[in-house]
Scaffold this motif. Structure first.
Motif, PDB file in Angstrom:
ATOM      1  N   HIS A 140       3.385  -7.856   1.076  1.00 12.04           N
ATOM      2  CA  HIS A 140       3.195  -8.490   2.401  1.00 12.04           C
ATOM      3  C   HIS A 140       3.759  -9.918   2.446  1.00 12.04           C
ATOM      4  O   HIS A 140       3.671 -10.561   3.488  1.00 12.04           O
ATOM      5  CB  HIS A 140       1.718  -8.533   2.824  1.00 12.04           C
ATOM      6  CG  HIS A 140       1.112  -7.177   3.079  1.00 12.04           C
ATOM      7  ND1 HIS A 140       0.059  -6.982   3.936  1.00 12.04           N
ATOM      8  CD2 HIS A 140       1.433  -5.950   2.609  1.00 12.04           C
ATOM      9  CE1 HIS A 140      -0.262  -5.694   3.958  1.00 12.04           C
ATOM     10  NE2 HIS A 140       0.566  -5.046   3.143  1.00 12.04           N
TER      11      HIS A 140
ATOM     12  N   ARG B 118     -12.937  -8.338   6.160  1.00 10.88           N
ATOM     13  CA  ARG B 118     -12.929  -7.283   5.139  1.00 10.88           C
ATOM     14  C   ARG B 118     -14.368  -6.842   4.938  1.00 10.88           C
ATOM     15  O   ARG B 118     -15.271  -7.688   4.801  1.00 10.88           O
ATOM     16  CB  ARG B 118     -12.364  -7.807   3.826  1.00 10.88           C
ATOM     17  CG  ARG B 118     -10.915  -8.213   3.896  1.00 10.88           C
ATOM     18  CD  ARG B 118      -9.970  -7.024   3.902  1.00 10.88           C
ATOM     19  NE  ARG B 118      -8.620  -7.447   4.277  1.00 10.88           N
ATOM     20  CZ  ARG B 118      -7.556  -6.673   4.221  1.00 10.88           C
ATOM     21  NH1 ARG B 118      -7.657  -5.416   3.820  1.00 10.88           N
ATOM     22  NH2 ARG B 118      -6.380  -7.115   4.583  1.00 10.88           N
TER      23      ARG B 118
ATOM     24  N   ASP C 141      -1.046   3.248  -4.199  1.00 15.96           N
ATOM     25  CA  ASP C 141      -0.816   2.244  -3.156  1.00 15.96           C
ATOM     26  C   ASP C 141      -1.729   1.045  -3.415  1.00 15.96           C
ATOM     27  O   ASP C 141      -2.122   0.333  -2.502  1.00 15.96           O
ATOM     28  CB  ASP C 141      -1.087   2.864  -1.778  1.00 15.96           C
ATOM     29  CG  ASP C 141      -0.571   2.006  -0.636  1.00 15.96           C
ATOM     30  OD1 ASP C 141       0.315   1.162  -0.867  1.00 15.96           O
ATOM     31  OD2 ASP C 141      -1.070   2.168   0.498  1.00 15.96           O
TER      32      ASP C 141
ATOM     33  N   ASP D  50       4.913  -1.877  -2.102  1.00 16.26           N
ATOM     34  CA  ASP D  50       3.996  -1.405  -1.052  1.00 16.26           C
ATOM     35  C   ASP D  50       4.791  -0.793   0.094  1.00 16.26           C
ATOM     36  O   ASP D  50       5.176  -1.487   1.009  1.00 16.26           O
ATOM     37  CB  ASP D  50       3.139  -2.582  -0.565  1.00 16.26           C
ATOM     38  CG  ASP D  50       2.098  -2.184   0.457  1.00 16.26           C
ATOM     39  OD1 ASP D  50       1.865  -0.991   0.636  1.00 16.26           O
ATOM     40  OD2 ASP D  50       1.528  -3.098   1.083  1.00 16.26           O
TER      41      ASP D  50
ATOM     42  N   SER E 245     -11.015  -3.107  -5.645  1.00 14.66           N
ATOM     43  CA  SER E 245      -9.978  -3.930  -5.024  1.00 14.66           C
ATOM     44  C   SER E 245     -10.464  -4.486  -3.694  1.00 14.66           C
ATOM     45  O   SER E 245     -11.372  -3.949  -3.069  1.00 14.66           O
ATOM     46  CB  SER E 245      -8.736  -3.070  -4.804  1.00 14.66           C
ATOM     47  OG  SER E 245      -7.829  -3.747  -3.976  1.00 14.66           O
TER      48      SER E 245
ATOM     49  N   GLU F  78       0.967   3.277   8.118  1.00 11.88           N
ATOM     50  CA  GLU F  78      -0.143   2.702   7.345  1.00 11.88           C
ATOM     51  C   GLU F  78      -0.282   1.217   7.616  1.00 11.88           C
ATOM     52  O   GLU F  78      -1.384   0.699   7.759  1.00 11.88           O
ATOM     53  CB  GLU F  78       0.067   2.947   5.844  1.00 11.88           C
ATOM     54  CG  GLU F  78      -1.203   2.775   5.013  1.00 11.88           C
ATOM     55  CD  GLU F  78      -1.533   1.327   4.663  1.00 11.88           C
ATOM     56  OE1 GLU F  78      -2.696   1.038   4.355  1.00 11.88           O
ATOM     57  OE2 GLU F  78      -0.636   0.469   4.714  1.00 11.88           O
ATOM     58  N   GLU F  79       0.839   0.528   7.694  1.00 11.10           N
ATOM     59  CA  GLU F  79       0.789  -0.931   7.836  1.00 11.10           C
ATOM     60  C   GLU F  79       0.338  -1.385   9.226  1.00 11.10           C
ATOM     61  O   GLU F  79       0.147  -2.571   9.465  1.00 11.10           O
ATOM     62  CB  GLU F  79       2.147  -1.554   7.486  1.00 11.10           C
ATOM     63  CG  GLU F  79       2.596  -1.330   6.039  1.00 11.10           C
ATOM     64  CD  GLU F  79       1.737  -2.038   4.987  1.00 11.10           C
ATOM     65  OE1 GLU F  79       0.697  -2.614   5.348  1.00 11.10           O
ATOM     66  OE2 GLU F  79       2.119  -1.988   3.803  1.00 11.10           O
TER      67      GLU F  79
ATOM     68  N   SER G 209      -7.397  -2.720   1.661  1.00  6.62           N
ATOM     69  CA  SER G 209      -7.932  -1.619   2.464  1.00  6.62           C
ATOM     70  C   SER G 209      -6.906  -0.510   2.634  1.00  6.62           C
ATOM     71  O   SER G 209      -5.727  -0.794   2.852  1.00  6.62           O
ATOM     72  CB  SER G 209      -8.324  -2.118   3.862  1.00  6.62           C
ATOM     73  OG  SER G 209      -9.157  -3.254   3.774  1.00  6.62           O
TER      74      SER G 209
HETATM   75  N1  BES Z   1      -1.336  -0.883  -0.087  1.00  2.40           N
HETATM   76  C1  BES Z   1      -2.044  -1.752   0.759  1.00  2.40           C
HETATM   77  C2  BES Z   1      -3.510  -1.886   0.404  1.00  2.40           C
HETATM   78  C3  BES Z   1      -3.833  -2.362  -0.985  1.00  2.40           C
HETATM   79  C4  BES Z   1      -2.960  -3.147  -1.719  1.00  2.40           C
HETATM   80  C5  BES Z   1      -5.037  -2.015  -1.514  1.00  2.40           C
HETATM   81  C6  BES Z   1      -3.294  -3.562  -2.989  1.00  2.40           C
HETATM   82  C7  BES Z   1      -5.380  -2.444  -2.771  1.00  2.40           C
HETATM   83  C8  BES Z   1      -4.502  -3.205  -3.516  1.00  2.40           C
HETATM   84  C9  BES Z   1      -1.894  -1.260   2.189  1.00  2.40           C
HETATM   85  O1  BES Z   1      -0.563  -0.967   2.505  1.00  2.40           O
HETATM   86  C10 BES Z   1      -2.307  -2.353   3.125  1.00  2.40           C
HETATM   87  O2  BES Z   1      -1.626  -3.333   3.208  1.00  2.40           O
HETATM   88  N2  BES Z   1      -3.423  -2.165   3.848  1.00  2.40           N
HETATM   89  C11 BES Z   1      -3.809  -3.098   4.848  1.00  2.40           C
HETATM   90  C12 BES Z   1      -4.730  -2.464   5.836  1.00  2.40           C
HETATM   91  C13 BES Z   1      -4.054  -1.756   6.967  1.00  2.40           C
HETATM   92  C14 BES Z   1      -5.082  -1.217   7.909  1.00  2.40           C
HETATM   93  C15 BES Z   1      -3.048  -2.600   7.692  1.00  2.40           C
HETATM   94  C16 BES Z   1      -4.557  -4.257   4.236  1.00  2.40           C
HETATM   95  O3  BES Z   1      -5.261  -4.090   3.220  1.00  2.40           O
HETATM   96  O4  BES Z   1      -4.429  -5.341   4.789  1.00  2.40           O
END
Ligand code: BES
Ligand code: MN
Ligand code: MN
Length: 462
Positions: free
Chosen positions: A432, A333, A185, A125, A401, A158-159, A404
């Motif tokens: 994460h 969420r 992603d 990621d 999924s 993004e993060e 987000s």
């Molecule tokens: N790549 C992820 C999101 C993701 C991972 C979607 C696995 C589906 C499957 C992305 O980098 C992420 O961590 N997004 C954050 C949201 C963002 C606004 C900080 C999340 O989902 O917490």
């Protein structure tokens, strides 16, 4: 050598080494101490795009971290694929739980990855998944078989909720114009069962502060007679779910798009073992909203979770104190039709309402984003499925999924284009978390599958 399989075989060591080099730069967007590293990573991405054969590669400044852009326009009458990814990563903490340092990538074998996986923050990621696109593109250029135009847009925030991306997209409609957005992603079911992500949840993220007395107090002298903000925050948080694990915020579910029984039955066909799920997390049982399965709870249902909670004395030993303040970070969420703005407002109103008079509460909204669902009857989905079928030997399964990627809904609004989510990560890759990793198998399979998507997508548009 014009076959992708043999190109990957021939170049796999270099592909892995190049990714490892990228993973060594700690591009943590959330922590200002890493500012130079984030920028250095943008430069490294730029260089990799240039080397792969991209034209007009540039570092596009934004109010925050830059977007790396590059393109290859071969014929304006052909379709254009916009590849989106992110070069920033999550913070690595708790660092002591890593078995090897997060920014010193190493390859280790695991039960799920017998061919080895690269352990590093951002391995899956999203540096590893983003870089597959650079390598797939390199192959298509080197072998003169790129079948359409390509644009790359790799961001660095993004993060932290992509705070500058709306700004950037609104100013660059023409530059980013495309027929389809291609993103890796997300994840897939397993290394023997690929899936295509057809839905993402939205997000509303808030921070709360509860203040009791105006200063920290001796817990003997004052204990029992004043509001302890930590006790009260814990009580307030506990009240946000009822005995069925339903969220208690009034009107929270009003706009939730319910699935039909047919849709739920279709979802339930995806292979899933509750026993394996529990085993992988070392839990006696799962937990969640009554009336829904585990897969429904983590994809089509909205949630509310505390992501962090703190206050008072947490150092060594004991200190007898009643803190003045307590804090928590809370994510909700969201599912289609719930908007982050409305949900944040509902949360704020409710949280203020349930606070006893003895404390003051402050709710600060952080980032948010809309949910997204894609249909499966379009050519992008069909092309992706054909590509997976060829490289994995079985068709992909559509899967919603729980994660987000707020930019996906923004793209649809601003650029009027759909995204196809071809993820190659696994849930067990620990994104994460400490010991994030990405399977070498997954990395190379991704590089192998992507050019096939281009091929079938362009063929289907003709
Ligand atoms: N790549 C992820 C999101 C993701 C991972 C979607 C696995 C589906 C499957 C992305 O980098 C992420 O961590 N997004 C954050 C949201 C963002 C606004 C900080 C999340 O989902 O917490
Ligand atoms: Mn990501
Ligand atoms: Mn992430």
């Amino acid at each position: 050598m014009d076959n992708i399989k043999s190109y990957v075989k021939e170049n796999k060591d270099r592909f892995v080494t190049e990714l490892i080099d990228l993973l060594k730069i700690p591009s943590i967007s959330a922590d200002k101490n890493y500012k130079n590293d984030v920028i250095k990573t943008a430069d490294a991405v730029k260089t990799s795009l240039e080397k792969a054969g991209c034209d007009n590669v540039e570092i596009c400044e934004t109010p925050g971290y830059p977007v790396v852009y590059g393109e290859k326009i071969i014929d304006k009458s052909l379709p254009t694929v916009l590849v989106y990814g992110h070069y920033d990563v999550q913070p690595a903490d708790p660092i002591e739980l890593w078995t090897s340092p997060p920014f010193e990538p190493v390859i280790k074998k695991t039960e799920i990855h017998p061919e080895g996986a690269i352990f590093a923050r951002g391995a899956c990621d999203d540096k590893g998944q983003m870089f597959m696109h650079v390598k797939a593109f390199e192959y298509m250029i080197a072998n003169n078989n790129l079948p359409c135009n390509v644009k790359f847009m790799i961001e660095g925030e993004e993060e932290i909720g992509s705070p500058s991306l709306e700004w950037f997209v609104k100013r660059n409609h023409e530059k980013l114009a495309n027929d389809i957005i291609l993103i890796s992603d997300t994840g897939m079911i397993s290394n023997t069962q690929p899936s295509i992500t057809t839905g993402l949840r939205g997000l509303s993220y808030v921070e709360v502060e509860v203040t009791g007395p105006n200063r920290d107090l001796h817990s003997g002298l004052y204990g029992g007679a004043v509001a302890n903000p930590i006790n009260i925050l814990a009580k307030m948080i506990a009240s946000l779910h009822d005995e069925n694990n339903h969220i208690t915020i009034p009107q929270f579910y009003d706009k939730v798009l319910e699935l039909t029984n047919e849709e739920r039955a279709e979802m339930a066909k995806a292979p899933f073992s509750l026993d394996d799920y529990k085993k992988a997390l070392d839990m006696e049982d799962v937990y969640g909203e009554k009336g829904y399965t585990t897969n429904e709870r983590n994809s089509i249902r909205p949630t509310l979770d505390v992501n962090g909670i703190w206050g008072g004395y947490t150092g060594e030993g004991a200190k007898t104190v009643i803190a003045s303040k307590a804090f928590a970070k809370i994510s909700m969420r969201l599912v289609p039709n719930q908007t982050p703005k409305e949900i944040t407002e509902l949360f704020q109103k409710h949280f203020e309402n349930i606070a006893p008079k003895a404390v003051k509460v402050k709710v600060t909204p952080h980032h948010g984003g809309h949910a997204y669902v894609t249909p499966i009857d379009n050519i992008a989905y069909k092309a992706a499925n054909k590509a997976y079928t060829q490289t994995f030997g079985v068709p992909a399964i559509p899967q919603r999924s729980g994660g987000s990627i707020p930019i996906v809904a923004l793209f649809e609004n601003e650029l009027k284009s759909k995204s196809i989510l071809m993820g190659f990560g696994l849930d067990s890759d620990a994104i994460h978390s400490p010991n994030e990793h990405y399977g070498i198998f997954n990395y190379l399979k991704g590089i192998e599958t992507i050019p096939l998507f281009y091929k079938y997508y362009v063929a289907m548009t003709k």
